[in-house]
Design a protein around this motif. Structure first.
Motif, PDB file in Angstrom:
ATOM      1  N   LEU A  52       0.835  -1.201   0.000  1.00  0.00           N
ATOM      2  CA  LEU A  52       0.000   0.000   0.000  1.00  0.00           C
ATOM      3  C   LEU A  52       0.873   1.256   0.000  1.00  0.00           C
ATOM      4  O   LEU A  52       0.588   2.218  -0.709  1.00  0.00           O
ATOM      5  N   VAL A  53       1.946   1.227   0.778  1.00  0.00           N
ATOM      6  CA  VAL A  53       2.866   2.369   0.826  1.00  0.00           C
ATOM      7  C   VAL A  53       3.483   2.589  -0.549  1.00  0.00           C
ATOM      8  O   VAL A  53       3.503   3.714  -1.067  1.00  0.00           O
ATOM      9  N   CYS A  54       3.972   1.516  -1.151  1.00  0.00           N
ATOM     10  CA  CYS A  54       4.584   1.617  -2.479  1.00  0.00           C
ATOM     11  C   CYS A  54       3.610   2.181  -3.507  1.00  0.00           C
ATOM     12  O   CYS A  54       3.961   3.087  -4.276  1.00  0.00           O
ATOM     13  N   ASN A  55       2.408   1.651  -3.519  1.00  0.00           N
ATOM     14  CA  ASN A  55       1.428   2.082  -4.511  1.00  0.00           C
ATOM     15  C   ASN A  55       0.920   3.495  -4.262  1.00  0.00           C
ATOM     16  O   ASN A  55       0.640   4.234  -5.211  1.00  0.00           O
ATOM     17  N   SER A  56       0.834   3.908  -3.021  1.00  0.00           N
ATOM     18  CA  SER A  56       0.314   5.239  -2.683  1.00  0.00           C
ATOM     19  C   SER A  56       1.207   6.358  -3.196  1.00  0.00           C
ATOM     20  O   SER A  56       0.717   7.416  -3.581  1.00  0.00           O
ATOM     21  N   ILE A  57       2.513   6.130  -3.196  1.00  0.00           N
ATOM     22  CA  ILE A  57       3.433   7.200  -3.628  1.00  0.00           C
ATOM     23  C   ILE A  57       3.748   7.131  -5.121  1.00  0.00           C
ATOM     24  O   ILE A  57       4.509   7.952  -5.626  1.00  0.00           O
ATOM     25  N   LYS A  58       3.132   6.173  -5.816  1.00  0.00           N
ATOM     26  CA  LYS A  58       3.340   6.050  -7.264  1.00  0.00           C
ATOM     27  C   LYS A  58       2.113   6.449  -8.070  1.00  0.00           C
ATOM     28  O   LYS A  58       2.168   6.452  -9.295  1.00  0.00           O
ATOM     29  N   THR A  59       1.022   6.804  -7.418  1.00  0.00           N
ATOM     30  CA  THR A  59      -0.212   7.097  -8.157  1.00  0.00           C
ATOM     31  C   THR A  59      -0.078   8.352  -9.008  1.00  0.00           C
ATOM     32  O   THR A  59       0.669   9.278  -8.679  1.00  0.00           O
ATOM     33  N   LYS A  60      -0.818   8.362 -10.107  1.00  0.00           N
ATOM     34  CA  LYS A  60      -0.829   9.530 -11.000  1.00  0.00           C
ATOM     35  C   LYS A  60      -1.378  10.756 -10.278  1.00  0.00           C
ATOM     36  O   LYS A  60      -0.896  11.865 -10.478  1.00  0.00           O
ATOM     37  N   SER A  61      -2.377  10.556  -9.419  1.00  0.00           N
ATOM     38  CA  SER A  61      -2.964  11.707  -8.722  1.00  0.00           C
ATOM     39  C   SER A  61      -1.949  12.325  -7.760  1.00  0.00           C
ATOM     40  O   SER A  61      -1.863  13.551  -7.654  1.00  0.00           O
ATOM     41  N   PHE A  62      -1.169  11.504  -7.056  1.00  0.00           N
ATOM     42  CA  PHE A  62      -0.133  12.021  -6.157  1.00  0.00           C
ATOM     43  C   PHE A  62       0.893  12.828  -6.949  1.00  0.00           C
ATOM     44  O   PHE A  62       1.294  13.920  -6.538  1.00  0.00           O
ATOM     45  N   ILE A  70       7.671  10.608 -11.919  1.00  0.00           N
ATOM     46  CA  ILE A  70       8.581   9.530 -11.530  1.00  0.00           C
ATOM     47  C   ILE A  70       9.597   9.353 -12.652  1.00  0.00           C
ATOM     48  O   ILE A  70       9.228   9.173 -13.816  1.00  0.00           O
ATOM     49  N   THR A  71      10.884   9.415 -12.290  1.00  0.00           N
ATOM     50  CA  THR A  71      11.940   9.227 -13.282  1.00  0.00           C
ATOM     51  C   THR A  71      12.389   7.772 -13.344  1.00  0.00           C
ATOM     52  O   THR A  71      12.724   7.279 -14.404  1.00  0.00           O
TER      53      THR A  71
END
Length: 146
Positions: A52-62, A70-71
């Motif tokens: 969940l942590v990994c996915n939360s900081i990779k979302t398009k909305s974030f 994201i590079t």
């Protein structure tokens, strides 16, 4: 905190990583999931929610809400786990205000950046009584001059 877990993750990421990077004027920064999990422990965040942590900081909305891109993502192929490091670029970074002109040529960018330095030196010279006073100050035994 009464926020959903994903929002808690994003709020902590903003507080500990995104905000400080923007304040420092950085064009790029990264978030290590392992470090973010340590930060979240203070909020009694469940330790077994690494995906969940990994996915939360990779979302398009974030990314969109915080002007991020994201590079690259380091870590396992699954892109989840405590070894994941997400590298970001701050969109629009390039000058102190974060509003780099669109389609700016390299020579224009160099001129814009050096003009700011020229202004700083001009103020410093005036503060020491002109160029001669500045040179004398630099050559002095003053601790601040070295």
């Amino acid at each position: 905190m009464d926020l959903p877990l994903a929002d808690q993750v994003r709020a902590m990421a903003l507080l500990k990583y995104v905000g400080p990077a923007k304040k420092a004027g950085s064009a790029e920064f990264s978030i290590a999931v392992k470090d973010l999990l340590k930060d979240l422990q203070a909020l009694n965040f469940p330790l077994n929610y690494t995906p969940l942590v990994c996915n939360s900081i990779k979302t398009k909305s974030f990314q969109h809400e915080n002007n991020l891109e994201i590079t690259r993502i380091e870590g396992p192929k699954s892109q989840t786990g405590t070894r994941v490091i997400v590298h970001y670029r701050i969109v629009g970074a390039g000058n102190a205000g974060g509003n780099a002109p669109q389609n700016e040529s390299p020579s224009d960018r160099a001129r814009r950046l050096t003009e700011g330095l020229r202004g700083l030196l001009k103020k410093e010279l005036a503060g020491k009584g002109g160029a001669e006073g500045f040179i004398q100050w630099v050559r002095s035994e003053d601790e601040d001059a070295a």
